[in-house]
Design a protein around this motif. Sequence first.
Motif, short mmCIF file in Angstrom:
data_model
loop_
_atom_site.label_atom_id
_atom_site.label_comp_id
_atom_site.label_asym_id
_atom_site.label_seq_id
_atom_site.Cartn_x
_atom_site.Cartn_y
_atom_site.Cartn_z
N UNK A 7 0.84 -1.21 0.00
CA UNK A 7 0.00 0.00 0.00
C UNK A 7 0.87 1.25 0.00
N UNK A 8 0.50 2.23 -0.82
CA UNK A 8 1.35 3.41 -0.99
C UNK A 8 1.56 4.16 0.33
N UNK A 9 0.53 4.22 1.16
CA UNK A 9 0.65 4.92 2.44
C UNK A 9 1.66 4.26 3.36
N UNK A 10 1.60 2.94 3.43
CA UNK A 10 2.55 2.20 4.28
C UNK A 10 3.97 2.34 3.74
N UNK A 11 4.10 2.32 2.43
CA UNK A 11 5.43 2.45 1.82
C UNK A 11 6.03 3.82 2.16
N UNK A 12 5.21 4.86 2.05
CA UNK A 12 5.70 6.22 2.33
C UNK A 12 6.14 6.34 3.79
N UNK A 13 5.34 5.81 4.72
CA UNK A 13 5.69 5.89 6.15
C UNK A 13 6.97 5.12 6.44
N UNK A 14 7.11 3.95 5.80
CA UNK A 14 8.30 3.14 6.04
C UNK A 14 9.54 3.82 5.43
N UNK A 15 9.37 4.48 4.29
CA UNK A 15 10.47 5.22 3.68
C UNK A 15 10.91 6.36 4.60
N UNK A 16 9.95 7.05 5.17
CA UNK A 16 10.28 8.14 6.11
C UNK A 16 11.06 7.60 7.31
N UNK A 17 10.62 6.47 7.83
CA UNK A 17 11.29 5.86 8.98
C UNK A 17 12.73 5.46 8.64
N UNK A 18 12.92 4.88 7.47
CA UNK A 18 14.27 4.45 7.05
C UNK A 18 15.20 5.64 6.92
N UNK A 19 14.72 6.70 6.26
CA UNK A 19 15.56 7.89 6.07
C UNK A 19 15.86 8.57 7.41
N UNK A 20 14.90 8.59 8.31
CA UNK A 20 15.11 9.23 9.62
C UNK A 20 16.11 8.45 10.46
N UNK A 21 15.94 7.12 10.48
CA UNK A 21 16.76 6.28 11.36
C UNK A 21 18.16 5.99 10.82
N UNK A 22 18.30 5.97 9.51
CA UNK A 22 19.56 5.48 8.94
C UNK A 22 20.40 6.53 8.23
#
Length: 328
Positions: free
Chosen positions: A5-20
């Motif tokens: 789902x596009x919404x889940x993908x966007x949230x997970x992308x944000x989390x990856x960029x923030x954490x890593x």
Amino acid sequence: MTKPPSGERLLKLREILFNETDETNELSMGEIIERLRQEFGPGFEFEQRAILRDIEDLTNQRFEIFVTRGAAGKKYYSHKNKRFEQYELRLLINAILSARFITKKEAEQLIEKVKGLTSKHLAAKLPNPTHYESSIRSTYQQLRYEIDQIQIAINESLKIKFQYGKFDIDKNFVLQRNGEFYEVSPHALIWKNDYYYLIGILNGEEKFRHFRVDRMRNVQCTEDFFFKADINISDYINKSFNMYAGKEQWITLKFKQSLVNVMIDYFGLGADMKKIDEAFGWLRVKANRSEGLVRWLLNWGSDVKVLEPRDLVEEIKAEIQKMNQTYE
């Protein structure tokens, strides 16, 4: 292959960029896709065009993403603008580490949450609680909830009830007054000397008392309203020594100039201070007359001499005589 789902993908992308990612750590598009596959599991497909749209959407939502070019024009992505600067997170963690009223477990949990406010790379450079453990920490698990009760009572001008105690020689916590409840009008909750203190007025009294919050038990917010005293809490705290309550009084001291900064730390830059000679200084200031003041003055030995008031001079002399008798 299915698309997440596009919404889940966007949230997970944000989390990856923030954490890593941060100022010195970036991810290529291929690395981002690989991280997404690890998060969503096998069977999911990720298109570069969709991820680029997500990056644009995140940027429009004020989650700033930086793009840099490496060798052969390869693009790298990172999020640098963290909510807190590194030094700010270090200050927060140091405050948690120095707070003796927080249990060891709670301190570790809080520090992990603070570290979650930046990338994992920067978090690894922050203080580790196992390296800075205080020798004395509270063991009272309910403290965090009771602090909230006290603050609610202060905000709403409601009296509180609680039991109060201290440890005996066998390290058993013993309630004072045979467990009788204290009823107090709470005026302020302050952090001093690495402990939380309640400043309030005990029922039937007019002067302020100080209570160590980690020594309070079974705090209850009552429905009884009280009128707050007209007092400058910051000024009052500055005049209290080691959180002992006492009557305000003018004192005059003679001190070695090597203690100038000690005097300023305790009395502030507004204290009346002047030079006597090359070795000594003079200080006149208002302070709460208390056991804490006497013990603080004795702490400096012959480097500090009380000049006024006379009754404080006599009290200091009497305490010195007691100390001499102890060592005879």
